[in-house]
Design a protein around this motif. Structure first.
Motif, PDB file in Angstrom:
ATOM      1  N   GLN A   1       0.807  -1.218   0.000  1.00 47.68           N
ATOM      2  CA  GLN A   1       0.000   0.000   0.000  1.00 47.68           C
ATOM      3  C   GLN A   1       0.839   1.267   0.000  1.00 47.68           C
ATOM      4  O   GLN A   1       0.387   2.319  -0.467  1.00 47.68           O
ATOM      5  N   ALA A   2       2.047   1.178   0.517  1.00 46.68           N
ATOM      6  CA  ALA A   2       2.894   2.371   0.624  1.00 46.68           C
ATOM      7  C   ALA A   2       3.700   2.651  -0.640  1.00 46.68           C
ATOM      8  O   ALA A   2       3.976   3.807  -0.961  1.00 46.68           O
TER       9      ALA A   2
ATOM     10  N   TYR B   1       4.031  -6.048 -16.289  1.00 49.54           N
ATOM     11  CA  TYR B   1       3.179  -4.860 -16.198  1.00 49.54           C
ATOM     12  C   TYR B   1       2.485  -4.791 -14.837  1.00 49.54           C
ATOM     13  O   TYR B   1       2.413  -3.712 -14.212  1.00 49.54           O
ATOM     14  N   ALA B   2       1.951  -5.916 -14.370  1.00 49.67           N
ATOM     15  CA  ALA B   2       1.201  -5.930 -13.113  1.00 49.67           C
ATOM     16  C   ALA B   2       2.059  -5.449 -11.952  1.00 49.67           C
ATOM     17  O   ALA B   2       1.589  -4.708 -11.077  1.00 49.67           O
ATOM     18  N   SER B   3       3.331  -5.851 -11.929  1.00 55.23           N
ATOM     19  CA  SER B   3       4.221  -5.444 -10.832  1.00 55.23           C
ATOM     20  C   SER B   3       4.377  -3.937 -10.768  1.00 55.23           C
ATOM     21  O   SER B   3       4.286  -3.332  -9.702  1.00 55.23           O
ATOM     22  N   PHE B   4       4.609  -3.313 -11.933  1.00 52.22           N
ATOM     23  CA  PHE B   4       4.837  -1.870 -11.952  1.00 52.22           C
ATOM     24  C   PHE B   4       3.548  -1.073 -11.843  1.00 52.22           C
ATOM     25  O   PHE B   4       3.546   0.055 -11.329  1.00 52.22           O
ATOM     26  N   LEU B   5       2.432  -1.645 -12.296  1.00 46.97           N
ATOM     27  CA  LEU B   5       1.143  -0.976 -12.170  1.00 46.97           C
ATOM     28  C   LEU B   5       0.518  -1.192 -10.795  1.00 46.97           C
ATOM     29  O   LEU B   5      -0.555  -0.660 -10.511  1.00 46.97           O
ATOM     30  N   MET B   6       1.196  -1.991  -9.974  1.00 47.60           N
ATOM     31  CA  MET B   6       0.762  -2.263  -8.604  1.00 47.60           C
ATOM     32  C   MET B   6      -0.645  -2.880  -8.583  1.00 47.60           C
ATOM     33  O   MET B   6      -1.542  -2.416  -7.889  1.00 47.60           O
ATOM     34  N   THR B   7      -0.786  -3.945  -9.358  1.00 42.67           N
ATOM     35  CA  THR B   7      -2.052  -4.658  -9.411  1.00 42.67           C
ATOM     36  C   THR B   7      -1.789  -6.144  -9.562  1.00 42.67           C
ATOM     37  O   THR B   7      -0.647  -6.573  -9.782  1.00 42.67           O
ATOM     38  N   LYS B   8      -2.818  -6.946  -9.464  1.00 45.41           N
ATOM     39  CA  LYS B   8      -2.682  -8.386  -9.629  1.00 45.41           C
ATOM     40  C   LYS B   8      -2.687  -8.747 -11.105  1.00 45.41           C
ATOM     41  O   LYS B   8      -3.292  -8.059 -11.932  1.00 45.41           O
TER      42      LYS B   8
END
Length: 258
Positions: A131-132, A210-217
């Motif tokens: 979250q941070a 992409y998911a890692s950098f977009l901060m999503t699953k």
């Protein structure tokens, strides 16, 4: 008020070396444990001082060669930014200022690591988020780059961070944050980070990055929609060899123009 001119700053090269592990579908970043002062025993990004006979681009590639023994072409490396804040490296080289030219290197493989000169250890840290902000982790070792801090807020904390071994050395957490956001902001038009997948990859692997950098699953990035919105960045080159039943996954590579 008399202004003091900075005549002879130290110039060093910092290199963020990214890679990808297909067995875990995770992005990784290389960190080194510093063998010498300043910040002896602290984890940090690989760095080296610029030599008189080389360019910064050459130094960035030399750093990869010296730290992990790989000779890379310039296509794998790009310049990130220059870091010059007065509080960025408290205690480094006595009272002298150190200016850092930061690069990013995208490795299509994760070679075995052996700590080179100036390092007592070298490890691949998995790249994730909470979250941070963005996170790096290897076992119990973990470092975090908070996205809420502005540059000035971060450097106001610099003396405290410099004395705290739970943080990366110097201002390397800020450099890590800037690099992560740069990659994120270029995903829609120049996703060079996908060079860590090598000459061919599946859409699932690309979506994992992409998911890692977009901060999503991963599941939040629909495969069909992803192909529609980002397919112009890739070139289909065939299908994957697989042993399991079902339709084999299609293989892609980055367009040479990206």
């Amino acid at each position: 008020m008399t202004q003091v001119i900075l005549e002879r700053p130290f110039i060093n090269i910092v290199n963020l070396i990214w890679s990808f592990d297909r067995s875990t579908n995770q992005v990784y970043l290389l960190l080194l444990k510093r063998a010498h002062t300043p910040c002896q025993g602290r984890w940090a990004l690989p760095e080296t001082y610029l030599r008189s006979e080389e360019s910064a681009d050459q130094a960035a590639l030399r750093l990869v060669r010296e730290k992990i023994g790989l000779d890379l072409s310039a296509i794998h490396t790009e310049q990130l930014a220059t870091f010059t804040h007065p509080k960025r490296a408290p205690g480094a080289k006595g009272q002298s200022r150190t200016l850092s030219l930061a690069y990013m290197t995208f490795l299509p493989e994760m070679p075995p690591l052996k700590a080179g000169y100036g390092a007592s250890d070298a490890k691949w840290f998995s790249f994730s988020f909470n979250q941070a902000g963005y996170c790096l982790q290897n076992g119990k070792l973990a470092f975090e780059a908070a996205l809420s801090l502005t540059e000035e807020q971060y450097y106001q904390r610099a003396p405290k961070v410099a004395a705290d071994p739970t943080h990366l050395a110097f201002d390397h957490e800020w450099i890590f944050k800037v690099a992560s956001l740069r990659i994120r902001n270029k995903l829609d038009y120049q996703p060079n980070i996908l060079l860590i997948l090598g000459n061919e990859f599946t859409l699932k692997e690309a979506r994992s990055v992409y998911a890692s950098f977009l901060m999503t699953k991963l599941e939040a990035i629909d495969n069909s929609n992803f192909k529609k919105t980002h397919g112009h960045l890739f070139e289909e080159i065939g299908t994957a060899n697989q042993q399991r039943p079902g339709r084999p996954a299609k293989l892609f590579r980055l367009h040479k123009t990206t």
